[in-house]
Design a protein around this motif. Structure first.
Motif, PDB file in Angstrom:
ATOM      1  N   LYS A   2       0.840  -1.190   0.000  1.00  0.00           N
ATOM      2  CA  LYS A   2       0.000   0.000   0.000  1.00  0.00           C
ATOM      3  C   LYS A   2       0.879   1.245   0.000  1.00  0.00           C
ATOM      4  N   GLN A   3       0.526   2.203  -0.881  1.00  0.00           N
ATOM      5  CA  GLN A   3       1.340   3.409  -1.002  1.00  0.00           C
ATOM      6  C   GLN A   3       0.505   4.657  -0.775  1.00  0.00           C
ATOM      7  N   ASN A   4       1.190   5.680  -0.330  1.00  0.00           N
ATOM      8  CA  ASN A   4       0.565   6.978  -0.157  1.00  0.00           C
ATOM      9  C   ASN A   4       0.186   7.548  -1.526  1.00  0.00           C
ATOM     10  N   GLN A   6       0.563  10.410  -2.725  1.00  0.00           N
ATOM     11  CA  GLN A   6       1.642  11.228  -3.277  1.00  0.00           C
ATOM     12  C   GLN A   6       2.664  10.365  -4.009  1.00  0.00           C
ATOM     13  N   THR A   7       3.006   9.223  -3.435  1.00  0.00           N
ATOM     14  CA  THR A   7       3.954   8.309  -4.078  1.00  0.00           C
ATOM     15  C   THR A   7       3.372   7.747  -5.366  1.00  0.00           C
ATOM     16  N   ARG A   8       2.056   7.416  -5.341  1.00  0.00           N
ATOM     17  CA  ARG A   8       1.419   6.848  -6.539  1.00  0.00           C
ATOM     18  C   ARG A   8       1.362   7.869  -7.676  1.00  0.00           C
ATOM     19  N   ILE A  10       3.741   9.954  -8.340  1.00  0.00           N
ATOM     20  CA  ILE A  10       5.088   9.982  -8.920  1.00  0.00           C
ATOM     21  C   ILE A  10       5.420   8.667  -9.608  1.00  0.00           C
ATOM     22  N   HIS A  11       5.019   7.540  -8.989  1.00  0.00           N
ATOM     23  CA  HIS A  11       5.283   6.206  -9.541  1.00  0.00           C
ATOM     24  C   HIS A  11       3.948   5.586  -9.947  1.00  0.00           C
TER      25      HIS A  11
END
Length: 400
Positions: A2-4, A6-8, A10-11
């Motif tokens: 699971k990602q934040n 904000q990270t998703r 960018i990636h």
């Protein structure tokens, strides 16, 4: 995992396929370039033909334009620079060292001469001047390293005796660098001049002019066929951090398809103006390399066998006209705009005092103030009317 959010952002987990066919090539904007693996990172070298390692070294966008310019000019290897002058400066700074001798034509592009004079003063090179249509004035010593050629020359538009100058330079093992902005790779092939495949070593080209075509993009190129020369230039290019904008590159790439059409059209219109200008009593001399009355006509005809002659023509006013008269003439023009450069859609005019620009005496040039016309894409009859009206205004002011 699971990602934040904000990270998703960018990636991104979902990416559209990157491979499609379009008329214009994709635009790559990059400083950082991502390596797929450590093998890709370390199993590469800066001399590779397509070294994607950092934005300043090249992207598919810059390599595409560079390859096209090299092919256009008859070369193989290329570098892009932020302006035509920066391309010239790259060659000078790469190949000239303390004690070297560099030869330049007396009709050289002014900023190149200024740069060389600065190198002469600060770093101890020697600048020598030759007459481009008198090969005997080129007298290199054993310290001579580089000769600058310009075809045709700035402002007075003499076409040099290219074949003889290159042969003499080669006999003395001197590098030949041609400012090819006027010919643009269309008037002649500087890397195969037809006489036993005679070739210059390097061309520089202000892509600002005909390749851009819009009067809105600054860029230059350096082209060669020699891998060793290219590597030396590329190393200097990298050390100096020279780079260009991908957006600007894409704009010039987009304009290349129409470049030959625009070049030939402006060349044709310049010849139309040439015929008219030669019949105007206010001008004691009209300067254009394709004019049979021009002192360098035979050299132009020998090299530019397809008859191309760009869109520039200069006139020298009768000496009865003072500087203020010429300024009034330029200010009275409506279609011709006062500005430097050429190759765009709008016709330009600029005035010069040759006494401030030349080192040698030139018997083929009349005394007087000079005006250079850079022909755009307007109808030639409208341009003639514009000049005629401006001449009438000058007469009117002088008679008041």
């Amino acid at each position: 995992m699971k990602q934040n959010p904000q990270t998703r952002l960018i990636h991104a987990p979902r990416k559209a396929p990157q491979s499609i066919s379009t008329i214009q090539p994709p635009l790559y904007r990059a400083s950082t370039i991502i390596f797929n693996s450590t093998d890709a990172l370390f199993n590469r070298h800066w001399t590779d033909d397509y070294d994607y390692s950092y934005g300043t070294h090249g992207t598919p966008t810059t390599f595409t334009l560079g390859d096209n310019i090299a092919q256009l000019e008859g070369g193989v290897y290329h570098l892009l620079t932020p302006s035509g002058l920066s391309a010239i400066n790259l060659v000078n700074s790469c190949f000239l060292s303390q004690g070297d001798e560099v030869w330049v034509a007396d009709n050289i592009y002014g900023p190149n001469m200024e740069h060389l004079r600065n190198l002469e003063k600060r770093y101890g090179i020697t600048v020598k001047v030759y007459n481009p249509i008198q090969v005997e004035t080129f007298q290199p010593t054993d310290k001579a390293k580089l000769i600058w050629l310009e075809a045709a020359g700035s402002v007075t538009l003499e076409f040099p005796d290219l074949n003889s100058l290159i042969k003499k330079a080669q006999a003395h093992h001197i590098l030949t660098a041609l400012d090819n902005t006027w010919g643009a790779g269309l008037a002649f092939n500087a890397f195969d001049l037809g006489e036993e495949h005679l070739s210059v070593d390097i061309t520089v080209h202000a892509l600002t002019k005909y390749p851009s075509g819009g009067g809105d993009i600054l860029m230059g190129s350096v082209v060669t066929r020699d891998k060793e020369l290219h590597n030396k230039l590329f190393r200097t290019h990298a050390i100096q951090g020279i780079s260009v904008s991908g957006d600007d590159v894409a704009q010039i790439q987009r304009s290349l398809a129409s470049m030959q059409l625009r070049y030939e059209h402006q060349s044709k219109n310049a010849l139309t103006l040439l015929t008219w200008l030669k019949n105007q009593s206010e001008f004691i001399q009209v300067l254009h390399p394709a004019d049979p009355d021009n002192a360098s006509y035979s050299y132009w005809k020998e090299i530019c066998q397809q008859g191309h002659s760009a869109g520039l023509v200069s006139v020298i006013f009768d000496s009865k006209h003072q500087l203020q008269d010429i300024r009034n003439f330029c200010d009275s023009l409506k279609l011709f705009k006062l500005g430097f450069s050429w190759g765009g859609p709008v016709s330009l005019v600029m005035l010069y005092n040759l006494k401030d620009m030349r080192v040698l005496e030139h018997s083929h040039l009349k005394d007087g103030l000079l005006v250079r016309f850079c022909i755009g894409l307007e109808h030639p009859e409208d341009l003639i009317q514009d000049i005629q009206h401006a001449l009438e205004q000058v007469k009117k002011v002088k008679n008041e």
